[in-house]
Design a protein around this motif. Structure first.
Motif, PDB file in Angstrom:
ATOM      1  N   LEU A  98       0.854  -1.176   0.000  1.00  0.00           N
ATOM      2  CA  LEU A  98       0.000   0.000   0.000  1.00  0.00           C
ATOM      3  C   LEU A  98       0.898   1.237   0.000  1.00  0.00           C
ATOM      4  O   LEU A  98       1.801   1.342   0.824  1.00  0.00           O
ATOM      5  CB  LEU A  98      -0.879  -0.036   1.255  1.00  0.00           C
ATOM      6  N   LYS A  99       0.677   2.154  -0.947  1.00  0.00           N
ATOM      7  CA  LYS A  99       1.533   3.347  -1.043  1.00  0.00           C
ATOM      8  C   LYS A  99       1.349   4.258   0.162  1.00  0.00           C
ATOM      9  O   LYS A  99       2.321   4.760   0.722  1.00  0.00           O
ATOM     10  CB  LYS A  99       1.206   4.129  -2.327  1.00  0.00           C
ATOM     11  N   ASP A 100       0.091   4.491   0.559  1.00  0.00           N
ATOM     12  CA  ASP A 100      -0.209   5.336   1.715  1.00  0.00           C
ATOM     13  C   ASP A 100      -0.793   4.430   2.804  1.00  0.00           C
ATOM     14  O   ASP A 100      -1.876   3.877   2.630  1.00  0.00           O
ATOM     15  CB  ASP A 100      -1.212   6.418   1.319  1.00  0.00           C
ATOM     16  N   PRO A 101      -0.080   4.263   3.923  1.00  0.00           N
ATOM     17  CA  PRO A 101      -0.549   3.337   4.958  1.00  0.00           C
ATOM     18  C   PRO A 101      -1.897   3.724   5.570  1.00  0.00           C
ATOM     19  O   PRO A 101      -2.517   2.933   6.267  1.00  0.00           O
ATOM     20  CB  PRO A 101       0.559   3.355   6.011  1.00  0.00           C
ATOM     21  N   HIS A 102      -2.371   4.945   5.281  1.00  0.00           N
ATOM     22  CA  HIS A 102      -3.655   5.397   5.836  1.00  0.00           C
ATOM     23  C   HIS A 102      -4.807   5.225   4.849  1.00  0.00           C
ATOM     24  O   HIS A 102      -5.926   5.645   5.144  1.00  0.00           O
ATOM     25  CB  HIS A 102      -3.549   6.849   6.293  1.00  0.00           C
ATOM     26  N   THR A 103      -4.550   4.646   3.684  1.00  0.00           N
ATOM     27  CA  THR A 103      -5.616   4.410   2.713  1.00  0.00           C
ATOM     28  C   THR A 103      -6.697   3.549   3.358  1.00  0.00           C
ATOM     29  O   THR A 103      -6.389   2.489   3.914  1.00  0.00           O
ATOM     30  CB  THR A 103      -5.065   3.691   1.458  1.00  0.00           C
ATOM     31  N   PRO A 104      -7.956   4.006   3.303  1.00  0.00           N
ATOM     32  CA  PRO A 104      -9.009   3.229   3.969  1.00  0.00           C
ATOM     33  C   PRO A 104      -9.343   1.938   3.227  1.00  0.00           C
ATOM     34  O   PRO A 104      -9.266   1.869   1.998  1.00  0.00           O
ATOM     35  CB  PRO A 104     -10.218   4.179   3.956  1.00  0.00           C
ATOM     36  N   VAL A 105      -9.696   0.927   3.992  1.00  0.00           N
ATOM     37  CA  VAL A 105     -10.173  -0.345   3.446  1.00  0.00           C
ATOM     38  C   VAL A 105     -11.698  -0.295   3.482  1.00  0.00           C
ATOM     39  O   VAL A 105     -12.279   0.085   4.500  1.00  0.00           O
ATOM     40  CB  VAL A 105      -9.649  -1.533   4.286  1.00  0.00           C
TER      41      VAL A 105
END
Length: 145
Positions: A95-102
């Motif tokens: 994941l490029k941005d660890p805060h990207t929501p699932v």
């Protein structure tokens, strides 16, 4: 290919979060509510990689541009489900941005980002997948800075 064999594909998605490598596992809404990475059956006319991308977006809401895929890490598991052969192909992606929501589909009831030991304990019933997770961890630690 065995015409009776089911073929599925997916991604082992990881992120680096607070100096820890964490793996995404989804809990199924059916059966024994087991934990699994995003994956699904290959549709007619689809390649395994197209399936992995489609299923990851459908099941976790993660699009192709949300992660980096590692072409040089691909694993295939062969096992039986209800007495029928099944093949599952996994690629590794970060994941490029660890805060990207699932965003879960209705096929799953929960998700977790887990370090290797916690992920291994979540999938303890699946020794072959535990092996793949261990190989993924080794690959990440030896290939990524």
């Amino acid at each position: 290919m065995n015409p009776k064999q089911k073929v599925a594909a997916g991604f082992i998605v990881f992120r680096r979060f607070e100096k820890e490598i964490q793996y995404l596992l989804l809990q199924t809404s059916y059966g024994e509510h087991h934990w699994t990475p995003p994956k699904g059956h290959v549709d007619p006319g689809e390649t395994e990689l197209q399936t992995a991308l489609r299923e990851t977006e459908e099941e976790a809401g993660l699009k192709k541009n949300d992660f980096n895929m590692f072409d040089n890490f691909q694993r295939t598991l062969n096992y039986e489900v209800n007495g029928k052969p099944k093949k599952v192909v996994y690629w590794l992606s970060e994941l490029k941005d660890p805060h990207t929501p699932v965003t879960l589909s209705d096929e799953h009831i929960d998700y977790k980002w887990l370090n290797l030991n916690s992920a291994l304990s979540c999938v303890k019933k699946y020794k072959d997948f535990q092996q793949v997770l261990n190989e993924a961890e080794s690959f990440i630690k030896s290939n990524l800075k």
